[in-house]
Scaffold this active site. Sequence first.
Site, PDB file in Angstrom:
ATOM      1  N   HIS A 201       6.664  -1.969   3.327  1.00  0.00           N
ATOM      2  CA  HIS A 201       6.586  -3.409   3.582  1.00  0.00           C
ATOM      3  C   HIS A 201       5.741  -4.056   2.497  1.00  0.00           C
ATOM      4  O   HIS A 201       4.796  -3.458   2.000  1.00  0.00           O
ATOM      5  CB  HIS A 201       5.975  -3.680   4.961  1.00  0.00           C
TER       6      HIS A 201
ATOM      7  N   ASN B 144       0.850  -1.187   0.000  1.00  0.00           N
ATOM      8  CA  ASN B 144       0.000   0.000   0.000  1.00  0.00           C
ATOM      9  C   ASN B 144       0.885   1.235   0.000  1.00  0.00           C
ATOM     10  O   ASN B 144       1.886   1.282   0.715  1.00  0.00           O
ATOM     11  CB  ASN B 144      -0.907  -0.002   1.233  1.00  0.00           C
TER      12      ASN B 144
ATOM     13  N   GLY C 131      -4.696   2.735   1.943  1.00  0.00           N
ATOM     14  CA  GLY C 131      -4.769   1.770   3.044  1.00  0.00           C
ATOM     15  C   GLY C 131      -3.496   1.648   3.851  1.00  0.00           C
ATOM     16  O   GLY C 131      -3.417   0.820   4.761  1.00  0.00           O
ATOM     17  N   GLN C 132      -2.466   2.457   3.518  1.00  0.00           N
ATOM     18  CA  GLN C 132      -1.221   2.354   4.286  1.00  0.00           C
ATOM     19  C   GLN C 132      -1.427   2.944   5.679  1.00  0.00           C
ATOM     20  O   GLN C 132      -1.948   4.055   5.829  1.00  0.00           O
ATOM     21  CB  GLN C 132      -0.073   3.090   3.568  1.00  0.00           C
TER      22      GLN C 132
ATOM     23  N   HIS D 253       3.175  -7.074   1.913  1.00  0.00           N
ATOM     24  CA  HIS D 253       2.323  -8.087   2.541  1.00  0.00           C
ATOM     25  C   HIS D 253       2.384  -9.339   1.664  1.00  0.00           C
ATOM     26  O   HIS D 253       2.186  -9.243   0.450  1.00  0.00           O
ATOM     27  CB  HIS D 253       0.853  -7.651   2.547  1.00  0.00           C
TER      28      HIS D 253
END
Length: 111
Positions: free
Chosen positions: A99, A86, A92-93, A101
Amino acid sequence: MENNCIFCKIINKETKAEIIFEDDKIIVFKDIYPKAPIHWLFVPKKHIPTHMEITEEDKEIMGHLHIITQKVAKENNINHYKLIMNCGYEAGQRVFHIHLHLLSGKIMGEV
Ligand code: AMP
Ligand code: ZN
């Protein structure tokens, strides 16, 4: 190390996490609120806030991140997965330390 960054605290072992893998550049740990049976986070140890802030000098780290993702998946017999990064609050971060997912362990639909 960035003050008040939860992932920097995990990298520095100031906050606990279920660590799956670690080398000098990358740490991999279980997401605390898993959204799939397997939900792991692949995190560069360098504090880069968002995908938009990756620079030329991060090319090696970002390539290594993908090689490690593939290696850790193979070592754990994970042969299908969805990777999500994100970028930005509206996407949505919520943790501003980049990172990937890795989601797996169930049949997943298209994006
Ligand atoms: P994002 O919304 O893309 O920034 O993803 C942040 C992820 O970090 C979410 O899936 C959270 O569940 C996860 N998360 C937040 N804090 C922790 C923590 N202390 N340990 C493990 N995962 C975490
Ligand atoms: Zn950080």
